[in-house]
Design a protein around this motif. Sequence first.
Motif, mmCIF file in Angstrom:
data_model
loop_
_atom_site.group_PDB
_atom_site.id
_atom_site.type_symbol
_atom_site.label_atom_id
_atom_site.label_comp_id
_atom_site.label_asym_id
_atom_site.label_seq_id
_atom_site.Cartn_x
_atom_site.Cartn_y
_atom_site.Cartn_z
ATOM 1 N N LEU A 43 0.824 -1.204 0.000
ATOM 2 C CA LEU A 43 0.000 0.000 0.000
ATOM 3 C C LEU A 43 0.860 1.257 0.000
ATOM 4 O O LEU A 43 1.876 1.333 0.707
ATOM 5 N N GLU A 44 0.441 2.242 -0.770
ATOM 6 C CA GLU A 44 1.028 3.581 -0.712
ATOM 7 C C GLU A 44 0.132 4.440 0.176
ATOM 8 O O GLU A 44 -0.971 4.816 -0.230
ATOM 9 N N PRO A 45 0.557 4.765 1.385
ATOM 10 C CA PRO A 45 -0.315 5.503 2.314
ATOM 11 C C PRO A 45 -0.794 6.846 1.768
ATOM 12 O O PRO A 45 -1.909 7.277 2.078
ATOM 13 N N LEU A 46 0.014 7.522 0.971
ATOM 14 C CA LEU A 46 -0.368 8.839 0.477
ATOM 15 C C LEU A 46 -1.596 8.790 -0.407
ATOM 16 O O LEU A 46 -2.468 9.659 -0.326
ATOM 17 N N THR A 47 -1.692 7.781 -1.274
ATOM 18 C CA THR A 47 -2.775 7.720 -2.268
ATOM 19 C C THR A 47 -3.770 6.598 -2.018
ATOM 20 O O THR A 47 -4.862 6.608 -2.591
ATOM 21 N N GLY A 48 -3.388 5.625 -1.197
ATOM 22 C CA GLY A 48 -4.241 4.464 -0.997
ATOM 23 C C GLY A 48 -4.108 3.420 -2.093
ATOM 24 O O GLY A 48 -4.789 2.396 -2.060
ATOM 25 N N LYS A 49 -3.226 3.651 -3.036
ATOM 26 C CA LYS A 49 -3.024 2.704 -4.128
ATOM 27 C C LYS A 49 -2.139 1.554 -3.690
ATOM 28 O O LYS A 49 -1.208 1.731 -2.906
ATOM 29 N N VAL A 50 -2.435 0.365 -4.196
ATOM 30 C CA VAL A 50 -1.594 -0.803 -3.966
ATOM 31 C C VAL A 50 -0.692 -1.004 -5.178
ATOM 32 O O VAL A 50 -1.165 -1.079 -6.310
ATOM 33 N N TRP A 51 0.604 -1.069 -4.934
ATOM 34 C CA TRP A 51 1.589 -1.221 -5.995
ATOM 35 C C TRP A 51 2.160 -2.638 -5.977
ATOM 36 O O TRP A 51 2.368 -3.226 -4.918
ATOM 37 N N LYS A 52 2.431 -3.163 -7.182
ATOM 38 C CA LYS A 52 3.037 -4.476 -7.338
ATOM 39 C C LYS A 52 4.301 -4.346 -8.174
ATOM 40 O O LYS A 52 4.491 -3.377 -8.910
ATOM 41 N N LEU A 53 5.154 -5.353 -8.068
ATOM 42 C CA LEU A 53 6.359 -5.367 -8.888
ATOM 43 C C LEU A 53 6.000 -5.285 -10.369
ATOM 44 O O LEU A 53 6.682 -4.621 -11.159
ATOM 45 N N GLU A 54 4.890 -5.917 -10.732
ATOM 46 C CA GLU A 54 4.477 -5.939 -12.134
ATOM 47 C C GLU A 54 4.169 -4.548 -12.687
ATOM 48 O O GLU A 54 4.203 -4.336 -13.910
ATOM 49 N N ASP A 55 3.887 -3.592 -11.822
ATOM 50 C CA ASP A 55 3.599 -2.233 -12.278
ATOM 51 C C ASP A 55 4.816 -1.572 -12.910
ATOM 52 O O ASP A 55 4.682 -0.548 -13.595
ATOM 53 N N PHE A 56 5.999 -2.137 -12.705
ATOM 54 C CA PHE A 56 7.236 -1.542 -13.211
ATOM 55 C C PHE A 56 7.860 -2.357 -14.338
ATOM 56 O O PHE A 56 8.979 -2.087 -14.757
ATOM 57 N N GLU A 57 7.125 -3.354 -14.833
ATOM 58 C CA GLU A 57 7.670 -4.276 -15.822
ATOM 59 C C GLU A 57 8.076 -3.592 -17.123
ATOM 60 O O GLU A 57 8.942 -4.087 -17.836
#
Length: 254
Positions: A71-85
């Motif tokens: 989780l990114e506390p600032l935005t509430g978004k959940v980030w995964k390693l795949e987001d940077f592929e």
Amino acid sequence: MMCLSAARMLSVTRTFTSCSFSSSLCPSKLGHYALQRRRVAPISRKLVVRAARTESKGVSLGFRAPHFELLEPLTGKVWKLEDFESYPALLVMFICNHCPFVIHLKKDIVKLSKFYLKKGLAVVAISSNSVATHPQDGPDFMAEDARLYNYPFPYLYDESQDVARDFGAVCTPEFFLFKKDGRRPFELVYHGQFDDSRPSNNVRVTGRNLLCRPAAFSWFKHSLINCNNTLPRDLSIAIDRVLSGQPMVSAQKP
């Protein structure tokens, strides 16, 4: 990378301002603080820590980036390693709010990140420190910190500390630079220091080590470093080499 733990006994004297750690402490000469693992009793400003010097977890070059979903506390978004592929390189930084070595580098971490983001680098920061003893490292304060310093990268909360364990991260700040070749997984090419600057050594923060003779401009002045005759021991040099396709060497300063 060396840290202190509680196996064999070794005396180390340090003067603290606001940070305390229980299970381990990184030596001052390395400029890192160990990730907080468990609750301890309050300590005085001047402390004698008896602990053993041990190696941090043995991640080696070529190590594949482990999966994460945070989780990114600032935005509430959940980030995964795949987001940077889709990026050719990924910088993963383990930091926290209160560590004086991180505070010393924060503004320059932002400058370096903004510069290389424009050149195709992906950047993510992760806080795995315990809020039981350091509530200022909790998610609400992380969001405030990200907003205050205008972080251009997601600042993620590793509440369980599982991601830190998967990466082998034990100190803050700790930097992992991965490169990607086509569809192959991200592979570790750099695991070392930001530069030679420390809060108390009066060395200017530049992202390069003292052995590097810079050209007229560096990333610090919004250009690149010309250090082809030195080992890529520090972060900005390593990023330059990765993004330009130059080979890396294994001599890296923790």
